[in-house]
Design a protein around this motif. Structure first.
Motif: not given
Lengths: 310, 119
Positions: A278-299
Motif C-alpha cells: 500500500r502507498g503512504p496514503n493507504g491505497d493498494l498498489v495495483l499491479p502494472p499492465r504488462v505486455a507478455l512476449p509471445p511464446q513459441r508453440a509449446s513442445s
C-alpha cells in the motif's frame, strides 16, 4: 510524685476524657485527642499535684474541650472561622475548578457516543483477532476479502447495537449495572494487546522492521515489487524468490507499506511475490499492465517448424 | 452557662476571644500547648482553662491556620509545637481588625453610658 505514678495518672485521666467524648464521631474525636496524652504529660510535669486536682474532673475537662473545639467556641468568632473555612473550600475548588479539569469534566458526557462506536469496533476487532487464520489483522479490514467483508459488516451491526444500548442508559439492577461496567472495561483492556499486535507484528514496512535482522535477506535497491507470470500469461501468487546466495530477495526501502504474510513458525515471509503493498496514503498498489512476449508453440505437441539443430 | 443574676461570666467572654488570644500568642513565637496556656495566664487571662486552650489549638490546627511539629525534649515528653502559617497570620490580621472595630464600638457605648450616668 514518682514518675511511674505520674504516667499512670496521665493514662487514667486521658482514658477518662476519651470515654467522656465517646459519643463524638470517631474522626472528630481522633483529631481532637490526637496528642492529648503528651499534652497532659506536659501539664503533669509542671506540678506534683494529681491532674484531677489541677484540671478538675475528666468529664468537665472533656466538656470544656468539646466546647472549645466544637461549634460553641466558633460562634463567638464567626468571621474568622468563616474566613478559614472559605479559604480551605477555595483551595479545594481551586484544584477542582482549574480550567483544564472543568473542560475535561464537561467533555466526558459528550464523548460517550464516541465510546459506543469505538467499543463496537474494538469488540469485533477482538473477535477477529481470536478467530483469525494466520492472516493479517488491519485497522480497517480489506473489504475485498471474505474475512474483511465479514468483519466490516459485523462492525456495522455491532455499532448499531452498541449505540442503542448506550442510548438506553445504564440498566437498573445493581448486578446488570456492574456487568455493563465490567464488559466495557474488558473491551478496553482486551483491545490493547490486539492493537499492539497490529502495530508491530502484522503490518510491516521495510524501513522499520526488526524481523529482518533475524532473516538474513538480500536487499535490492532497484525494484519495489515483482510480478511473476506463468508462461501462458496468468499472474502467479505467493512465489518465493531467492538470490544466488540463497537469501530471500527483498526490495530495499521504498516508502511503501508492505503486508507481509506470516509463516507457520510465526516469522514473516518477506519474499513472497507479488508483495501486497500500500502507498503512504493507504491505497493498494495495483499491479502494472504488462505486455507478455509471445511464446513459441509449446513442445508437447509436435512442432511443425524445423528443429534449430538439424 | 446562663447567669440569672445578670453579670457576665468572664469565661464566657474569654471563649469568644480565645482564638484571637491563641493566635496572638503564637504570632509572637511558636509554642507547645502548656506553654501557650502559661503565656496566656501571664498576660492576664487568668481564668482560661487548659482544656479550652488545647481544644482551641486542635481546632485552629484542623482549620489549617496552624503548622505543627514535634521537638524532642531532654526532660519530659516530646513537645508538639504550634505556630502560625500564612493562613493563620491572615486570620489574625482579620481578627485584629474585627476586634478593633468591636472594641471601639463597645468603648463608645460604654463611655456614652458612663457620661450620661455622670451628668
Amino acid at each position: 510524685m514518682p514518675a511511674s505514678n505520674q504516667s499512670d495518672d496521665v493514662a487514667r485521666y486521658a482514658a477518662a476524657v476519651r470515654a467522656a467524648l465517646a459519643p463524638l464521631p470517631d474522626a472528630e474525636r481522633e483529631n481532637l485527642l490526637e496528642d492529648l496524652e503528651s499534652h497532659l504529660e506536659e501539664v503533669a510535669t509542671e506540678s506534683a499535684l494529681p491532674l484531677r486536682e489541677r484540671l478538675g474532673a475528666p468529664e468537665e475537662y472533656a466538656e470544656e474541650l468539646k466546647s472549645a473545639y466544637g461549634a460553641a467556641g466558633v460562634q463567638a468568632n464567626p468571621k474568622q472561622s468563616r474566613l478559614i473555612r472559605d479559604r480551605s473550600t477555595a483551595l479545594i475548588q481551586g484544584v477542582l475548578g482549574t480550567r483544564a479539569y472543568r473542560e475535561i469534566r464537561a467533555l466526558l458526557p459528550e464523548l460517550r457516543p464516541g465510546w459506543w462506536v469505538l467499543r463496537a469496533y474494538l469488540a469485533v476487532l477482538i473477535l477477529a483477532f481470536i478467530f483469525r487464520d494466520g492472516g493479517n489483522l488491519r485497522p480497517i479490514p480489506n473489504p475485498f476479502s471474505s474475512h474483511g467483508l465479514l468483519q466490516i459488516v459485523a462492525t456495522v451491526i455491532a455499532i448499531v447495537i452498541s449505540v442503542r444500548l448506550g442510548r438506553r442508559g445504564m440498566p437498573a439492577g445493581r448486578v446488570w449495572r456492574g456487568g455493563a461496567v465490567a464488559v466495557n472495561f474488558a473491551i478496553a483492556v482486551l483491545a490493547l494487546p490486539v492493537l499492539v499486535s497490529m502495530g508491530t507484528g502484522y503490518s510491516w514496512s521495510p524501513s522499520t522492521d526488526q524481523y529482518l535482522s533475524s532473516v538474513s535477506a538480500g536487499y535490492y535497491p532497484n525494484f519495489t515489487n515483482i510480478y511473476p507470470y506463468s508462461k501462458d500469461g496468468k499472474p502467479l501468487h505467493d512465489v518465493l524468490l531467492y538470490d544466488q546466495d540463497g537469501r530471500p530477495l527483498v526490495p530495499a526501502q521504498s516508502g511503501l507499506i508492505t503486508d507481509v504474510p506470516i509463516g507457520a513458525d510465526g516469522l514473516p515471509i518477506p519474499n513472497s511475490y507479488p508483495l501486497n503493498q500500500r502507498g503512504p496514503n493507504g491505497d493498494l498498489v495495483l499491479p502494472p499492465r504488462v505486455a507478455l512476449p509471445p511464446q513459441r508453440a509449446s513442445s508437447p505437441s509436435p512442432s511443425p517448424t524445423p528443429s534449430p539443430t538439424p | 452557662m446562663p447567669h440569672t443574676n445578670g453579670t457576665i461570666d468572664t469565661s464566657q467572654l474569654l471563649k469568644g476571644v480565645l482564638d484571637i488570644a491563641v493566635l496572638a500568642v503564637l504570632a509572637e513565637k511558636d509554642s507547645y500547648g502548656y506553654d501557650v496556656l502559661r503565656r496566656l495566664r501571664e498576660s492576664g487571662l487568668e481564668d482560661v482553662g487548659d482544656a479550652s486552650v488545647y481544644g482551641t489549638l486542635r481546632r485552629l490546627y484542623q482549620a489549617g491556620a496552624l503548622k505543627s511539629y514535634v521537638v524532642p525534649s531532654d526532660e519530659g515528653p516530646h513537645r508538639k509545637y504550634y505556630g502560625l502559617n500564612d493562613r493563620g497570620r491572615r486570620a489574625l490580621d482579620q481578627s485584629t481588625e474585627t476586634w478593633g472595630s468591636l472594641t471601639r464600638a463597645l468603648d463608645q457605648l460604654l463611655n456614652g453610658r458612663s457620661a450620661a450616668h455622670a451628668s
